[in-house]
Design a protein around this motif. Structure first.
Motif, PDB file in Angstrom:
ATOM      1  N   PRO A   1       0.792  -1.238   0.000  1.00  0.00           N
ATOM      2  CA  PRO A   1       0.000   0.000   0.000  1.00  0.00           C
ATOM      3  C   PRO A   1       0.821   1.284   0.000  1.00  0.00           C
ATOM      4  CG  PRO A   1      -0.928  -1.591   1.535  1.00  0.00           C
ATOM      5  CD  PRO A   1       0.372  -2.157   1.068  1.00  0.00           C
ATOM      6  N   SER A   2       1.803   1.397   0.913  1.00  0.00           N
ATOM      7  CA  SER A   2       2.576   2.634   0.974  1.00  0.00           C
ATOM      8  C   SER A   2       3.402   2.846  -0.290  1.00  0.00           C
ATOM      9  CB  SER A   2       3.495   2.631   2.197  1.00  0.00           C
ATOM     10  OG  SER A   2       2.763   2.895   3.368  1.00  0.00           O
ATOM     11  N   ALA A   3       3.990   1.784  -0.793  1.00  0.00           N
ATOM     12  CA  ALA A   3       4.797   1.889  -2.008  1.00  0.00           C
ATOM     13  C   ALA A   3       3.944   2.317  -3.200  1.00  0.00           C
ATOM     14  CB  ALA A   3       5.477   0.561  -2.289  1.00  0.00           C
ATOM     15  N   SER A   4       2.795   1.684  -3.356  1.00  0.00           N
ATOM     16  CA  SER A   4       1.938   2.024  -4.494  1.00  0.00           C
ATOM     17  C   SER A   4       1.319   3.410  -4.335  1.00  0.00           C
ATOM     18  CB  SER A   4       0.851   0.962  -4.676  1.00  0.00           C
ATOM     19  OG  SER A   4       0.148   0.726  -3.482  1.00  0.00           O
ATOM     20  N   PHE A   5       1.031   3.813  -3.099  1.00  0.00           N
ATOM     21  CA  PHE A   5       0.506   5.154  -2.838  1.00  0.00           C
ATOM     22  C   PHE A   5       1.492   6.213  -3.318  1.00  0.00           C
ATOM     23  CE2 PHE A   5      -0.015   8.895  -0.124  1.00  0.00           C
ATOM     24  CZ  PHE A   5      -1.391   9.093  -0.127  1.00  0.00           C
ATOM     25  N   ASN A   6       2.775   6.020  -2.993  1.00  0.00           N
ATOM     26  CA  ASN A   6       3.784   6.978  -3.434  1.00  0.00           C
ATOM     27  C   ASN A   6       3.890   7.035  -4.951  1.00  0.00           C
ATOM     28  OD1 ASN A   6       4.282   7.331  -0.741  1.00  0.00           O
ATOM     29  ND2 ASN A   6       6.445   6.763  -0.810  1.00  0.00           N
ATOM     30  N   ALA A   7       4.008   5.867  -5.568  1.00  0.00           N
ATOM     31  CA  ALA A   7       4.155   5.825  -7.023  1.00  0.00           C
ATOM     32  C   ALA A   7       2.923   6.379  -7.719  1.00  0.00           C
ATOM     33  CB  ALA A   7       4.429   4.393  -7.477  1.00  0.00           C
ATOM     34  N   PHE A   8       1.754   6.141  -7.148  1.00  0.00           N
ATOM     35  CA  PHE A   8       0.524   6.665  -7.746  1.00  0.00           C
ATOM     36  C   PHE A   8       0.578   8.186  -7.816  1.00  0.00           C
ATOM     37  CE2 PHE A   8      -3.736   8.424  -7.483  1.00  0.00           C
ATOM     38  CZ  PHE A   8      -4.401   7.730  -8.486  1.00  0.00           C
ATOM     39  N   HIS A   9       0.951   8.828  -6.722  1.00  0.00           N
ATOM     40  CA  HIS A   9       0.958  10.285  -6.708  1.00  0.00           C
ATOM     41  C   HIS A   9       2.101  10.867  -7.536  1.00  0.00           C
ATOM     42  CE1 HIS A   9      -1.834   9.623  -3.348  1.00  0.00           C
ATOM     43  NE2 HIS A   9      -2.304  10.800  -3.680  1.00  0.00           N
ATOM     44  N   LEU A  10       3.215  10.158  -7.602  1.00  0.00           N
ATOM     45  CA  LEU A  10       4.350  10.661  -8.357  1.00  0.00           C
ATOM     46  C   LEU A  10       4.211  10.432  -9.859  1.00  0.00           C
ATOM     47  CD1 LEU A  10       7.146   9.407  -5.951  1.00  0.00           C
ATOM     48  CD2 LEU A  10       6.540  11.801  -6.367  1.00  0.00           C
ATOM     49  N   LEU A  11       3.505   9.363 -10.248  1.00  0.00           N
ATOM     50  CA  LEU A  11       3.430   8.987 -11.658  1.00  0.00           C
ATOM     51  C   LEU A  11       2.021   9.087 -12.237  1.00  0.00           C
ATOM     52  CD1 LEU A  11       5.725   5.818 -11.519  1.00  0.00           C
ATOM     53  CD2 LEU A  11       6.342   8.085 -12.385  1.00  0.00           C
ATOM     54  N   ALA A  12       1.056   8.491 -11.551  1.00  0.00           N
ATOM     55  CA  ALA A  12      -0.292   8.409 -12.120  1.00  0.00           C
ATOM     56  C   ALA A  12      -1.015   9.745 -12.100  1.00  0.00           C
ATOM     57  CB  ALA A  12      -1.115   7.350 -11.382  1.00  0.00           C
ATOM     58  N   VAL A  13      -0.911  10.482 -10.996  1.00  0.00           N
ATOM     59  CA  VAL A  13      -1.655  11.740 -10.895  1.00  0.00           C
ATOM     60  C   VAL A  13      -1.251  12.742 -11.975  1.00  0.00           C
ATOM     61  CG1 VAL A  13      -2.144  13.745  -9.445  1.00  0.00           C
ATOM     62  CG2 VAL A  13      -2.233  11.455  -8.463  1.00  0.00           C
ATOM     63  N   PRO A  14       0.060  12.965 -12.225  1.00  0.00           N
ATOM     64  CA  PRO A  14       0.406  13.876 -13.327  1.00  0.00           C
ATOM     65  C   PRO A  14      -0.150  13.427 -14.676  1.00  0.00           C
ATOM     66  CG  PRO A  14       2.309  13.498 -11.933  1.00  0.00           C
ATOM     67  CD  PRO A  14       1.265  12.528 -11.490  1.00  0.00           C
ATOM     68  N   ILE A  15      -0.180  12.117 -14.909  1.00  0.00           N
ATOM     69  CA  ILE A  15      -0.730  11.613 -16.168  1.00  0.00           C
ATOM     70  C   ILE A  15      -2.222  11.879 -16.244  1.00  0.00           C
ATOM     71  CG2 ILE A  15      -1.245   9.491 -17.450  1.00  0.00           C
ATOM     72  CD1 ILE A  15       1.471   8.442 -16.466  1.00  0.00           C
ATOM     73  N   LEU A  16      -2.940  11.569 -15.178  1.00  0.00           N
ATOM     74  CA  LEU A  16      -4.387  11.796 -15.159  1.00  0.00           C
ATOM     75  C   LEU A  16      -4.710  13.271 -15.373  1.00  0.00           C
ATOM     76  CD1 LEU A  16      -5.285   9.437 -12.206  1.00  0.00           C
ATOM     77  CD2 LEU A  16      -6.223   9.245 -14.516  1.00  0.00           C
ATOM     78  N   ARG A  17      -3.973  14.134 -14.698  1.00  0.00           N
ATOM     79  CA  ARG A  17      -4.226  15.565 -14.862  1.00  0.00           C
ATOM     80  C   ARG A  17      -3.971  16.016 -16.292  1.00  0.00           C
ATOM     81  NH1 ARG A  17      -1.597  17.641  -9.092  1.00  0.00           N
ATOM     82  NH2 ARG A  17      -3.564  17.672  -7.945  1.00  0.00           N
ATOM     83  N   ARG A  18      -2.922  15.500 -16.890  1.00  0.00           N
ATOM     84  CA  ARG A  18      -2.619  15.882 -18.266  1.00  0.00           C
ATOM     85  C   ARG A  18      -3.673  15.340 -19.227  1.00  0.00           C
ATOM     86  NH1 ARG A  18       3.194  15.031 -21.316  1.00  0.00           N
ATOM     87  NH2 ARG A  18       2.492  15.558 -23.432  1.00  0.00           N
ATOM     88  N   LEU A  19      -4.067  14.074 -19.043  1.00  0.00           N
ATOM     89  CA  LEU A  19      -5.075  13.484 -19.929  1.00  0.00           C
ATOM     90  C   LEU A  19      -6.418  14.194 -19.797  1.00  0.00           C
ATOM     91  CD1 LEU A  19      -4.372   9.646 -19.539  1.00  0.00           C
ATOM     92  CD2 LEU A  19      -3.722  11.143 -21.427  1.00  0.00           C
TER      93      LEU A  19
END
Length: 407
Positions: free
Chosen positions: A302-320
């Motif tokens: 959970p903690s590892a994926s939480f970090n990666a989600f905010h560092l990688l997924a959120v910028p992508i979602l915002r851009r898309l």
């Protein structure tokens, strides 16, 4: 296996997005909250669209005396279009359209009324107390620029200016996958060696919060089910812009997500990231018949994926979804507690930002392992500790990413 830094991972993902063209749709105001405007929104009419009274009072022609005959009373939404002669007045309420023959409104507090006669008790200059048509804007004026995230206030403006269809970027279509035979859903019988699928209830809401239209599917890591699950994922991924998965991307015997992605025709962008927690990670892209699907395979912890989600997924979602600024705000603050970890690679520490005597203080979570779960209930920030930094004492300055507003 290609291992990259978090900066390089983001660069490669950005490169894969360079050819992405967001779709535009027109939605009703009821469906537009939180969406990003794909085009500028303009005023359909002047605002206000008519001359109106700022308060309850009496509309008159420019007056030469103090006494008037009240010939009508109107409320908001009612028009009086009869003639009004000198010495006559129309009683009207706040927001009423001022009759064409009138150029002044007398506040009701400035008159004494007896039957149908009023006497003005205060001096009012001719032309007073009328809000002109188009005072705030004229027809065609840009009222909300393209690229704006629509708040309740922005929607109120759009509707008030006559817009009933709002141009927004289409929601990002996301396939969210969890992986592992050890995971059971709430309400299911949990056997020894199994845990509840907390990731399903962490990331599906987060994906929706950041504008995703989410389809959820759970993949077991059983080899005997691999072919069937490849077929299921292929079917579900067909029209998706983004696939996010948790689990199955490390080096275990049953970590099958890279096999599934390879079967779908994915081109890997990286296989691991030099950061803690969250090094177990996969990035890739599928290109089929002109359609592109980006892939983010995150750790199952959970903690590892939480970090990666905010560092990688959120910028992508915002851009898309059409947002112009895809990064979280950064704040420099002081540590509320020491961080005793060594840092052979870049580290991102979960915790909570608060303000003490007006100064920002970051308090790290008690447990800083990749599998930690309880701290996620109150985490609102990630602290960045650069590779090679020694353990940090309480009070040390530190830079954090603010994930949500501080209450």
């Amino acid at each position: 296996m290609e291992i990259v830094t978090i900066t390089e991972a983001r660069r490669r993902l950005d490169g894969a997005l360079s050819s992405y063209e967001a779709n535009i749709e027109y939605v009703t105001p009821a469906r537009a909250l939180g969406r990003i405007t794909a085009k500028a929104i303009t005023a359909v009419h002047d605002y206000p669209p008519y001359r109106k009274s700022p308060f309850d009072g009496y509309a008159i022609c420019s007056h030469s005396g103090n006494a008037y005959e009240v010939i009508a009373t109107i409320g908001a939404g009612i028009i009086y279009d009869g003639p009004i002669a000198a010495g006559q007045a129309v009683r009207l309420m706040t927001g009423c359209a001022v009759p064409d023959d009138c150029d002044t409104v007398i506040p009701q507090e400035y008159v004494e009324r007896r039957g149908n006669r009023i006497e003005v008790t205060e001096a009012i200059p001719p032309g007073s107390n009328i809000i002109p048509k188009g005072e705030e804007c004229r027809t065609g004026a840009v009222i909300i620029p393209a690229g704006t995230k629509l708040t309740a206030g922005a929607l109120s403006v759009a509707v008030g200016m006559g817009n009933d269809r709002i141009p927004v970027y289409a929601r990002t279509k996301v396939l969210f996958l969890t992986s592992g035979r050890e995971l059971v859903m709430p309400g299911e019988l949990r056997h020894e060696g199994q845990i509840y699928n907390s990731n399903a209830y962490l990331f599906k809401p987060l994906l929706e919060q950041y504008g995703g239209e989410v389809t959820f599917y759970h993949v077991s890591d059983g080899p005997e089910q691999l072919e069937a699950e490849i077929a299921a994922v292929r079917r579900l991924a067909r029209d998706k812009d983004l696939i996010v998965s948790t689990g199955g991307v490390s080096v275990g015997l049953y970590d099958t997500m890279p096999q599934i992605y390879a079967a779908l025709g994915a081109t890997p962008l990286y296989d691991r990231i030099t950061m803690r927690p969250g090094s177990a990670s996969y990035g890739g892209v599928i290109k089929t018949n002109g359609h592109q699907t980006l892939i983010l395979g995150l750790s199952g912890n959970p903690s590892a994926s939480f970090n990666a989600f905010h560092l990688l997924a959120v910028p992508i979602l915002r851009r898309l979804n059409g947002e112009r600024n895809s990064d979280f705000p950064h704040v420099t603050c002081h540590l509320g507690d020491a961080i005793h970890k060594k840092n052979p690679v870049d580290r991102f520490v979960q915790g909570r930002l608060t303000y003490e005597q007006g100064q920002p203080v970051f308090t790290p979570n008690t447990t800083l392992t990749s599998s930690a779960l309880l701290g996620l209930a109150h985490t609102n920030a990630l602290a960045y500790i650069k590779k090679g930094t020694p353990p940090l004492p309480k009070g040390a300055p530190i830079e954090i990413m603010l994930l949500k507003a501080v209450p």
